[in-house]
Scaffold this active site. Structure first.
Site, PDB file in Angstrom:
ATOM      1  CG  HIS A 171      40.713  32.079  42.625  1.00  0.00           C
ATOM      2  ND1 HIS A 171      39.710  31.609  43.428  1.00  0.00           N
ATOM      3  CD2 HIS A 171      40.211  33.180  41.994  1.00  0.00           C
ATOM      4  CE1 HIS A 171      38.628  32.399  43.297  1.00  0.00           C
ATOM      5  NE2 HIS A 171      38.910  33.363  42.432  1.00  0.00           N
ATOM      6  CD  GLU A 176      35.274  34.701  43.905  1.00  0.00           C
ATOM      7  OE1 GLU A 176      35.348  35.922  44.068  1.00  0.00           O
ATOM      8  OE2 GLU A 176      35.827  34.106  42.952  1.00  0.00           O
ATOM      9  CG  HIS A 215      40.461  37.944  42.523  1.00  0.00           C
ATOM     10  ND1 HIS A 215      39.412  38.308  43.323  1.00  0.00           N
ATOM     11  CD2 HIS A 215      40.032  36.874  41.815  1.00  0.00           C
ATOM     12  CE1 HIS A 215      38.386  37.498  43.110  1.00  0.00           C
ATOM     13  NE2 HIS A 215      38.747  36.611  42.197  1.00  0.00           N
ATOM     14  CD  GLU A 216      41.647  35.460  38.581  1.00  0.00           C
ATOM     15  OE1 GLU A 216      41.576  34.272  38.918  1.00  0.00           O
ATOM     16  OE2 GLU A 216      40.641  36.157  38.302  1.00  0.00           O
TER      17      GLU A 216
END
Lengths: 502, 502
Positions: A270, A296, A266-267
């Site tokens: 980003h 997101e 997830h990170e």
């Protein structure tokens, strides 16, 4: 085209503003990772100086004159495309910063700091009553501030648009209605099927091994260690700090290695977005991701569409087995796929699976709508929370700490922010369809553990534009059509029906 | 006394300057500890903005007017003691910042950045010739800058005074002559005695255990973890960042735990100084240690006078045995004391023992003297280095990488800085004598591993004053007499004769 004096001044001004944002990020990161706790007051002092200066630089008379002069040059066709894009975003930032009177900015900052401190204690003590008055004061203030920004618009629409340009309550209503009609029955059907949690999910994987897994996953996502730092924090986040400098953070639970795996994916999403903004935008107001929803969409793309896909289980298993052979040897890809996709309603949004996550967002959205329309006040929140938890998740809320006090956002004044969390996942499904339509072999890339073709598409369609395009323009450019939640609903319905044999 | 507008403006200005210094420290720390390497250019950009702003704030016409106004108030007896001390230091900082023309400041910054980059490569390649021209250009520039600061003074004296107020070549000559006459014969006598290096010095102590040792030692030095962060870096340093925020760094070699032990005791000494400046000086120009020499007196005090004392070996052994029982169980205090105090000349200053350390400084001082008096140019340095290494250390220099290229200081333009390193140790010996004279049971405190009585004396006499007193005034206040190198020479002579049975 020879840059005019005004363009040169504009570049300089953006660099000065960039510098404050960069320093704020570094300070914040330092505070989250290594700074001793007694340094908090000094850090707050420096943060205050930086934000004051940022506001002063952005809104000074000379900065306003500069915008006026550049707007003239723009109308005369004298600006190149990059400068024109910078001017559009800068002028909007400036207009919005000027809209709220300076003394109200200071009062707002005091109110939310105080509210945040009260919320922290209230959550620990399960004491909604102490926090309740702040919610009403915050909503009240936000309504007034919205009228400064646009007196002719519904206040909640103003804030929804602030967090995700082009969105309003009508479009969110349509989105959430569609999601609700797909997800709620699916969750109920799945709830009737007994699921066994396999033991390997709880196997102990020591911190050093988990850091190795994290580094391998970041490399697999295409993040160069020379441009991406990794650190551990209480609440993971990630950010693009500067050209060549993105940060990814994680939290390691030795008994839950998959938490680290999906946090990193997830990170890393980003971070990939931030790292791949066009370098022509370095040190300008365009040098970051364009919106919360688009951000997101990138993080959840790597976490869910890639990370929890059947095809990705083989490369993921190789990494897990390399670092945690005791825990993962003998686990097969199909078993891992099912384990990584257990859908079960829970009380805590941050721990929610891919399917039930949007229900948590809808719950908060429904309450925010009622607060802004004055159908409810803060006093009604615990009751509303209990009712909506029952309706959406089929769960009873045992206490406010696990209910309406669980999230920090409202204490910081972020109303209108939650909905963009859910949009991100939905954007991602549409990007996935568009990517396939453009001939990207998505499954092949996942199965090979070589995500380069996926990254290339995202770089071209999303990442490189930075803040140069707003969310809806980016989507139209990438997908050749406006946002449509059908892709998301179809994706969830197909994936989870197949997984649970429905 | 009611603060005037000028005093309020002065407080605000100092806070703004403090903020730049704090942010520079944070950026630097981030760069040394976690930032990815590709972020270096952006960090340099932000560093440039911060130092430009710092210079502009310090030297602006309004800041000059403020100093003039406050000087009038001071002459009229209208300032309290703290503000008067701030004014004295601030006005001096301002005068010195104004002395060098702005374009020369920028040229100097470019010259030293370039020289530093060249030095890095030259050291790796053992290539003195590539670095040599920079040394001459730097010395030339420093002579001119010294004339701006004080046209009537010898340029080297100007720089010695910049690094340690009140010192000049005449006082350093006297100091080094006295040290030379004590240390050189002692080193030669010890050199004739065969010494065996005990095996436990090279035992492997894993990183986690060494971090535990580091934390215990910092606690023993009185540093509260809530106000003191610990990190690992390539070249250890420490600094006071802000009220409640000091940082200590170390470097861990698993085969050399004592390197970590003495690094931590040293850096913890610096940190204790910074952490104990009077809180009335928070956010002002007085909020740090007063000079390099005094700072080293504190770090070397804890590293050597405490850390390598016979009395401290018992508490040190307990800590070592608690974290590294395999390596240290069975070692007795006398053996550890001798092992921690092996005196043997080496080529590298940073690895030097307590006795031979000042010889390294004298070598550099002698060469700096000759460069500034034009008795030598950069071309002569390798030859001078070889000769002085023979005279002082009895060693042949095999190459420039282990000779005149080993230190970074000259590449950054820091001429006149090295001598203050040696002074620090000498100040420490005089403080030790004064402390005992004031009734502190130094050995008792070391043996008990309770350094509070020592810290209390240092806090009262040194730490709390921050930059409010210059070095020589501090020494006079603490010791009731001016600096006298005899304490240091007697200490070294007594300790090492006793250790080596001479």
């Amino acid at each position: 085209m020879k840059p005019t004096d005004a363009v040169r001044d504009f570049t300089r001004l953006q660099r000065d503003l960039w510098c404050r944002e960069y320093l704020t990020s570094i300070l914040d990161f330092d505070g989250e990772t290594v700074a001793p706790e007694n340094g908090a007051a000094a850090r707050a002092e420096a943060m205050g100086v930086l934000s004051e200066e940022h506001h002063r630089l952005l809104t000074s008379q000379s900065a306003q004159d500069l915008v006026a002069e550049l707007t003239k040059q723009q109308e005369a066709g004298a600006l190149d495309d990059t400068t024109a894009a910078e001017l559009r975003v800068f002028a909007r930032d400036q207009r919005e910063a000027l809209a709220i009177p300076t003394d109200e900015v200071a009062a707002w900052s005091r109110l939310t700091s105080e509210a945040n401190a009260v919320w922290h204690k209230a959550k620990l003590a399960n004491d909604w009553a102490s926090f309740e008055p702040y919610v009403d004061r915050i909503v009240e203030t936000l309504k007034r501030h919205a009228s400064y920004l646009d007196a002719n618009r519904d206040p909640y629409d103003v804030w929804l648009d602030q967090y995700e340009r082009g969105m309003d309550a009508a479009s969110y209503d349509a989105f959430f209605n569609q999601v609700r009609s797909t997800v709620v029955p699916l969750v109920h059907e799945i709830g009737a099927i007994p699921t066994k949690r396999p033991a390997f999910l709880d196997a102990c994987v020591p911190e050093a091994a988990q850091m190795g897994i994290a580094r391998d996953l970041l490399a697999l996502e295409g993040l160069d260690p020379a441009g991406c730092a990794l650190a551990c924090v209480e609440h993971p986040f990630s950010d693009g700090f500067a050209p060549g400098d993105v940060r990814v953070t994680t939290h390691i639970y030795e008994q839950d290695v998959l938490s680290n795996v999906f946090t990193i994916l997830h990170e890393g999403g980003h971070a990939s977005y931030e790292q791949n903004v066009d370098s022509a935008y370095d040190y300008t107001c365009l040098a970051h991701g364009t919106s919360m929803g688009i951000h997101e969409s990138q993080s959840r793309f790597f976490e869910n569409y890639v990370g929890r896909s059947r095809a990705f289980m083989e490369p993921l298993l190789s990494i897990l087995c390399a670092h945690a052979p005791e825990a993962y040897e003998g686990v097969d890809a199909g078993t891992l796929y099912r384990a990584a996709n257990i859908a079960a309603p829970g009380l805590i949004r941050m721990d929610a699976d891919e399917l039930t996550y949007p229900l948590h967002i809808m719950l908060r959205y429904d309450i925010e709508r009622m607060l802004f329309s004055s159908e409810a006040t803060a006093r009604d929140i615990p009751g509303l929370w209990a009712k909506l938890s029952r309706d959406y998740l089929g769960l009873e809320v045992p206490d406010d700490a696990r209910g309406c006090l669980q999230d920090t956002h409202w204490s910081g004044g972020s109303f209108g922010y939650f909905p963009s969390y859910a949009l991100g996942s939905a954007y991602g499904a549409q990007f996935l369809a568009a990517m396939r339509g453009d001939g990207v072999d998505f499954e092949g890339a996942c199965a090979a553990g070589d995500l380069a073709p996926i990254a290339a598409w995202l770089r071209d369609k999303i990442w490189r534009w930075g803040r140069g395009k707003d969310a809806q323009e980016l989507i139209a450019g990438a997908c050749g059509a406006p946002f449509d939640a059908t892709y998301y609903c179809t994706y969830l319905d197909t994936k989870f029906r197949e997984l649970y044999g429905l």
